[in-house]
Design an enzyme around this catalytic site. Structure first.
Site, mmCIF file in Angstrom:
data_model
loop_
_atom_site.group_PDB
_atom_site.id
_atom_site.type_symbol
_atom_site.label_atom_id
_atom_site.label_comp_id
_atom_site.label_asym_id
_atom_site.label_seq_id
_atom_site.Cartn_x
_atom_site.Cartn_y
_atom_site.Cartn_z
ATOM 1 N N ASP A 22 0.843 -1.192 0.000
ATOM 2 C CA ASP A 22 0.000 0.000 0.000
ATOM 3 C C ASP A 22 0.878 1.241 0.000
ATOM 4 O O ASP A 22 2.086 1.173 0.245
ATOM 5 C CB ASP A 22 -0.942 -0.014 1.215
ATOM 6 C CG ASP A 22 -0.186 -0.197 2.517
ATOM 7 O OD1 ASP A 22 0.577 0.711 2.877
ATOM 8 O OD2 ASP A 22 -0.350 -1.252 3.186
ATOM 9 N N GLU A 32 21.087 -21.581 -19.699
ATOM 10 C CA GLU A 32 20.323 -20.688 -18.819
ATOM 11 C C GLU A 32 21.242 -19.670 -18.133
ATOM 12 O O GLU A 32 20.862 -18.526 -17.918
ATOM 13 C CB GLU A 32 19.518 -21.496 -17.803
ATOM 14 C CG GLU A 32 18.310 -22.183 -18.439
ATOM 15 C CD GLU A 32 17.575 -23.128 -17.488
ATOM 16 O OE1 GLU A 32 16.373 -23.337 -17.712
ATOM 17 O OE2 GLU A 32 18.196 -23.657 -16.548
#
Ligand code: GLA
Length: 737
Positions: A526, A606
């Site tokens: 928030d 990777e």
């Protein structure tokens, strides 16, 4: 009628004061250039009471007029922003206008997060309302930041009587919209699936969301958007109400009997019951309102700018965050100092800049069941003091970060054995446990201070650059040992202020520290937290395909550079899903990029991808951090491909990303339409990622109208990315000439 009004660059806000001192809401929206009191109508409405002051005029009723800060007690029966009881239990107040004044600069809120701005960037409006009989004064505060089209609101409630009053409800902002068909968009979910947008028509009756968990919660977010029915990403009227608060909250939307829509956000009023002694004040958290007439993308971009420039603080506000690797999903509690160093060694070789040691480094914390509260380094596990591990990390050229969960305690801890009264438990009642832990009473300064002393000593003992501050359960059994009479709402608000105080002390003691908020992922995501921590771990769910949804929902209110996002291993720890490394990379790139796995365990190909991902993240960071973010797909309609882009403010470049979702035989082709470009300019389209794509020269118009076709190739969850750059000398108009 006396009118109080103010403007932002693109909006106007108007209130009216009636002869009897009632404060009406007249208007909030695009600039109208005229007084809006003409829009009020007066009719005799049955069962809608009339204030005594208007005599026999039955056409004046506060039950039908738009109100600025509606309070129960003056004839308005709709959902109030404010209600109270006096010491004898009489319900209600009749708030009347007393005075108002404009001040330079933006007000702040003591011990609480609030939008900040330079003195010449903002103004403050204060309106004083009072009811001397009920014994209350309410000061409405407005922060006006014209260049951001933002209006902040808070209310200060003061007991002006000589006995205790009780506040039952106190919203930060209430907004009455006289007419129109409105939808409310809210962001709901659950642990691991946070902030998924839900859009509901506001019909007769009330829609209400909120939290009673002590945090803003995974389940609902303190942000709602009131949007006209036809509003979409690119067009339409929408107003956001966001609460800069990390505790219990409520947001509601009610359509009244005559079609007026009342929206509000503020303190959760269920179980609120907040006593105020004579002279005592209660200040609500701050609500941040932004209006756009140009759709949800524009609204989101305005919130992103406001939060980035006027909420987030400190040295990390504009800086690229270090690419980090976190050991949680790689080891959980099962690690040693050597293991952490071995993860870091491989990561350092591939370009990762920081390692974060997650849960399990302290006390007897080898499972979830013990150790919280004992913030002393487990030297046996680490093979020496923390500084010995940190120095080895530093020798690799990396920074070091640490996980903490200061608000919590396990019953199996020295802290709890010594201070059982510091935890929330109700005498004589068995407490509700969450993750086998209890919550410390952070409404008490001595508890906050004691935990701070422990944790700050650890931080000071080694070269620590970053802290992940977690909070892993919902609160229950609130009982503060210092109070004779328990007031849940008061204690919970003091708790949130205690958490803010804790982080503020950390910020002051270690000003360079980068702090990442976290609550089981995104349970406290928030604007309040973002005032203290410039980034928040977005979700415990690291599955890239789920993350597309979670991060998309989060983007409605919060800037991309605040969203903690990492590449993790496959099969994914939460869903078991297998997704390409490249796809995991571009999803994590739409956030504060990092890794959450052991890079020793991935393939050589990777590892090469890791290097490229890090190089790309650094290259595109300015665009990701400063560009405008656009949600390009709608999950309801575009089920086959997800897409998003970052476009430079000057429209000179964009980074477009796409991920295929559903894979079917003989699939239709998805087209990804860019946004934020200049339709008249020519652009070079360079593939960054993905099979079967070639460089192209296309106009902004083509890219935004038809878009780029996503090749059909076998396999699920494939990723594409294009970097679009303008060829300034070669724009379409020139060509026609
Ligand atoms: C929470 C966090 C995770 C991890 C664990 C550690 O769930 O969200 O990222 O830190 O706690 O216990």
């Amino acid at each position: 009628m006396k009118i109080i009004s103010f403007d932002t660059d693109n909006t106007s806000y108007q209130m009216g004061i009636t002869d009897d001192g009632f404060l009406l809401h007249l208007y909030y929206g695009p600039k109208t250039g005229c007084d809006m009191d003409y829009s009020l109508t007066m009719y005799d409405r049955g069962f809608s009471g009339n204030p005594y002051d208007v005599g026999n005029d039955r056409t004046f009723s506060l039950d039908v007029l738009p109100m600025e800060y509606p309070g129960y007690g003056n004839g308005d029966y709709r959902s109030p922003a404010f209600s109270m009881r006096d010491s004898s239990g009489v319900q209600g107040a009749d708030l009347r206008y007393r005075s108002h004044r404009f001040l330079p600069g933006k007000y702040g809120i003591d011990g609480m997060p609030a939008v900040y701005a330079a003195e010449d960037e903002a103004r403050t409006l204060e309106i004083v309302l009072a009811d001397e009989t009920a014994g209350v004064q309410v000061t409405l505060k407005y922060g006006i930041i014209p260049s951001r089209d933002a209006v902040t609101r808070a209310a200060v409630i003061e007991n002006i009587s000589d006995s205790t009053i009780t506040v039952d409800k106190a919203l930060s902002a209430s907004l009455d919209s006289l007419s129109g068909n409105w939808d409310i968009i809210h962001f709901d979910g659950r642990h691991g699936m946070e902030r998924l947008p839900q859009r509901d028509a506001v019909r007769r009756g009330k829609i209400s969301i909120g939290s009673r968990r002590g945090t803003s919660s995974h389940q609902h977010n303190p942000f709602i958007v009131l949007a006209s029915e036809e509003t979409g990403e690119d067009y339409g009227s929408c107003t956001g109400l966001m609460l800069a608060y990390s505790g219990n909250f409520k947001a509601e939307a009610e359509r009244d009997q005559y079609g007026l829509t009342r929206t509000g956000i503020g303190f959760q009023d269920e179980m609120f019951d907040y006593p105020l002694a004579p002279g005592e004040k209660l200040e609500t958290p701050e609500a941040i309102m932004i209006h756009s007439d140009e759709g949800l993308s524009d609204l989101s971009q305005k919130y992103h700018a406001l939060i980035s420039e006027h909420i987030v603080r400190g040295p990390w506000q504009h800086k690229r965050r270090p690419v980090l690797i976190n050991n949680w999903e790689a080891t959980y509690f099962d690690f040693t100092g050597d293991k952490i160093v071995s993860i870091a060694e491989q990561a350092a070789q591939l370009g990762v800049e920081m390692i974060v040691l997650d849960d399990g480094w302290f006390g007897a914390r080898n499972t979830e069941n013990a150790g919280l509260g004992d913030w002393t380094v487990n030297e046996e596990k680490l093979g020496g003091p923390l500084s010995s591990v940190v120095n080895r990390i530093k020798d690799l050229g990396m920074q070091f970060g640490l996980w903490i969960e200061p608000e919590m305690v396990n019953e199996d801890s020295d802290l709890y054995r010594e201070h059982p009264d510091w935890a929330y438990t109700v005498p004589g009642k068995k407490p509700v446990r969450g993750r086998n832990q209890l919550v410390l009473d952070f409404s008490r300064d001595e508890v906050v201070d004691a935990i701070f002393e422990q944790i700050s000593a650890v931080i000071a003992s080694a070269d620590i650059s970053y802290i992940k501050m977690d909070m892993n359960r919902s609160i229950m059994d609130v009982f503060s040992r210092t109070d004779k009479v328990q007031h849940y709402g008061k204690t919970m608000h003091a708790y949130v202020k205690g958490v803010y105080r804790f982080i503020e002390m950390l910020r002051q003691r270690f000003p360079e520290l980068l702090i990442e908020g976290c609550s089981g992922g995104g349970g406290r995501f928030d604007a309040g937290m973002l005032y203290y921590t410039p980034q928040i771990w977005c979700s415990d769910n690291t599955d890239a395909i789920d993350r597309i949804q979670i991060q998309r929902g989060t983007s409605f209110g919060y800037p991309i550079q605040t969203i903690g996002s990492h590449v993790s291993q496959v099969p994914n720890e939460q869903t078991g899903r297998i997704v390409d490394f490249a796809t995991r990379g571009i999803v994590a790139q739409a956030g504060t990029f990092g890794y959450e796995l052991d890079l020793n365990l991935i393939s050589d190909e990777e590892k090469e991808e890791v290097k490229k991902q890090i190089a790309d993240y650094k290259k595109y960071w300015p665009l990701i951090a400063n560009g405008s973010y656009y949600r390009l797909h709608s999950p309801e309609k575009d089920t086959e491909t997800a897409s998003w882009c970052f476009a430079a403010e000057d429209k000179s470049e964009a980074l477009m990303s796409a991920v295929t979702l559903d894979n079917h035989c003989n699939n239709p082709v998805s087209y990804v339409r860019c946004r934020g470009l200049d339709p008249a300019k020519m652009y070079h389209v360079e593939p960054v990622l993905g099979a079967d794509t070639q460089p192209l020269e296309l106009s902004g118009q083509a890219l935004m109208t038809v878009g780029l076709p996503v090749p059909i190739i076998p396999g699920e969850y494939k990723a594409w990315q294009w970097h679009v750059t303008s060829k300034d000398t070669d724009n379409l108009n020139n060509k026609e000439n």
